[in-house]
Motif scaffolding. Structure first.
Motif, PDB file in Angstrom:
ATOM      1  N   THR A   1      49.773  48.874  35.259  1.00  0.00           N
ATOM      2  CA  THR A   1      49.156  48.129  33.638  1.00  0.00           C
ATOM      3  C   THR A   1      47.556  48.415  34.226  1.00  0.00           C
ATOM      4  OG1 THR A   1      49.183  46.192  34.851  1.00  0.00           O
ATOM      5  CG2 THR A   1      51.192  47.157  32.593  1.00  0.00           C
ATOM      6  N   GLU A   2      46.906  47.972  34.885  1.00  0.00           N
ATOM      7  CA  GLU A   2      45.253  47.876  35.817  1.00  0.00           C
ATOM      8  C   GLU A   2      45.353  48.753  36.658  1.00  0.00           C
ATOM      9  OE1 GLU A   2      43.441  45.348  35.081  1.00  0.00           O
ATOM     10  OE2 GLU A   2      44.033  44.889  32.574  1.00  0.00           O
ATOM     11  N   PHE A   3      44.227  49.329  36.626  1.00  0.00           N
ATOM     12  CA  PHE A   3      44.027  49.612  37.633  1.00  0.00           C
ATOM     13  C   PHE A   3      42.509  50.276  38.170  1.00  0.00           C
ATOM     14  CE2 PHE A   3      42.514  54.293  39.458  1.00  0.00           C
ATOM     15  CZ  PHE A   3      43.795  54.318  40.247  1.00  0.00           C
ATOM     16  N   LYS A   4      42.467  50.113  39.335  1.00  0.00           N
ATOM     17  CA  LYS A   4      41.650  49.830  40.198  1.00  0.00           C
ATOM     18  C   LYS A   4      41.071  50.938  40.805  1.00  0.00           C
ATOM     19  CE  LYS A   4      39.517  46.464  44.537  1.00  0.00           C
ATOM     20  NZ  LYS A   4      40.184  45.860  45.168  1.00  0.00           N
ATOM     21  N   ILE A   5      39.378  51.241  40.430  1.00  0.00           N
ATOM     22  CA  ILE A   5      38.567  52.297  41.133  1.00  0.00           C
ATOM     23  C   ILE A   5      37.369  51.273  41.757  1.00  0.00           C
ATOM     24  CG2 ILE A   5      37.345  54.035  40.731  1.00  0.00           C
ATOM     25  CD1 ILE A   5      38.488  54.604  37.866  1.00  0.00           C
ATOM     26  N   THR A   6      37.214  51.889  43.609  1.00  0.00           N
ATOM     27  CA  THR A   6      36.288  51.435  44.396  1.00  0.00           C
ATOM     28  C   THR A   6      35.731  53.010  44.406  1.00  0.00           C
ATOM     29  OG1 THR A   6      37.336  49.552  45.384  1.00  0.00           O
ATOM     30  CG2 THR A   6      35.822  50.301  46.216  1.00  0.00           C
TER      31      THR A   6
ATOM     32  N   PHE B   1      33.432  48.051  42.837  1.00  0.00           N
ATOM     33  CA  PHE B   1      35.049  48.118  42.338  1.00  0.00           C
ATOM     34  C   PHE B   1      34.739  48.098  40.139  1.00  0.00           C
ATOM     35  CE2 PHE B   1      37.132  44.342  41.281  1.00  0.00           C
ATOM     36  CZ  PHE B   1      36.141  43.464  42.329  1.00  0.00           C
ATOM     37  N   VAL B   2      35.414  48.429  39.710  1.00  0.00           N
ATOM     38  CA  VAL B   2      36.040  48.424  39.044  1.00  0.00           C
ATOM     39  C   VAL B   2      37.476  48.077  38.015  1.00  0.00           C
ATOM     40  CG1 VAL B   2      35.841  50.440  37.385  1.00  0.00           C
ATOM     41  CG2 VAL B   2      35.067  48.129  36.311  1.00  0.00           C
ATOM     42  N   SER B   3      38.019  47.507  37.777  1.00  0.00           N
ATOM     43  CA  SER B   3      39.331  47.324  37.223  1.00  0.00           C
ATOM     44  C   SER B   3      39.672  47.374  35.974  1.00  0.00           C
ATOM     45  CB  SER B   3      40.205  46.142  37.503  1.00  0.00           C
ATOM     46  OG  SER B   3      40.019  46.139  39.809  1.00  0.00           O
ATOM     47  N   PHE B   4      40.706  47.533  35.262  1.00  0.00           N
ATOM     48  CA  PHE B   4      40.314  47.872  33.881  1.00  0.00           C
ATOM     49  C   PHE B   4      42.110  47.994  33.427  1.00  0.00           C
ATOM     50  CE2 PHE B   4      39.993  52.208  35.353  1.00  0.00           C
ATOM     51  CZ  PHE B   4      40.958  52.898  34.850  1.00  0.00           C
TER      52      PHE B   4
END
Length: 201
Positions: free
Chosen positions: A100-105, A167-170
């Motif tokens: 449901t949420e995804f994080k890209i570092t 990083f960003v989570s969305f």
């Protein structure tokens, strides 16, 4: 003489394979002399490293024409790298449908400062990438080359320089269907620093 050398190399490779040595070094030793003797065998044996790319679960989502591997995804997160040669180390990201949420570092593994070779990760529909970059350029370095409040952008990290990470989570629900890309919006970088991002069915 060339034929005899090729047969000798092939025989050595078979003996090593029979002994259980399947290291990549054996393949490279066997293909280098073959390239000198005949171009066709070198082309046939060169794809030996391909199984590494197919080991990643998202390799099918690689950018068309890209030889970069898919990002490794674990627990609804992934890590990618950017360098001083204006390259990401991956060509695609496949987000599991269960997330449901995804994080890209993002890690900048280079040494140059953000003002010279800054990198970020921006996600938008492929059809919007050029316009997002144009507006990001107008927004300038103080905005990280991202137009504030741009509704076309799914998510983006801050702009970083060598040795830094961000990083960003969305919410995964923001990616509706296929046709999305991740890219770097630093001026001129998106031509090389881009890939596809998809959500599993």
């Amino acid at each position: 003489m060339n034929t005899r050398t090729s047969f000798l190399i092939a025989a050595c490779a078979l003996v090593l394979a029979a002994c259980g040595d399947k290291s990549p070094d054996t393949a490279s030793v066997a293909t280098e002399p073959a390239a000198a003797a005949d171009a066709a065998p070198a082309t046939e044996t060169a794809p030996a490293p391909a199984p590494q790319a197919t080991d990643t679960s998202a390799s099918a989502a690689a950018t068309p024409g890209s030889d970069k591997p898919a990002a490794v995804v674990t627990d609804c997160a992934t890590e990618i790298e950017g360098n001083d040669l204006m390259q990401f180390n991956v060509g695609s990201i496949a987000v599991p449908a269960s997330c449901t949420e995804f994080k890209i570092t993002l890690k900048h593994v280079g040494k140059l400062a953000a003002a010279v070779m800054g990198h970020n990760v921006v996600i938008a529909e492929a059809s919007d990438v050029q316009a997002v970059n144009t507006d990001g350029l107008a927004a300038g370095p103080d905005a990280g080359y991202v137009k504030p409040g741009d509704a076309r952008i799914v998510a983006h990290t801050e702009l970083i320089g060598g040795g830094q990470a961000t990083f960003v989570s969305f919410p995964v629900s923001k990616i509706q269907g296929d046709g999305y890309e991740f890219f770097c919006s630093f001026p001129g970088h998106a031509a090389l620093m881009k890939g596809t991002i998809t959500v599993g069915k």
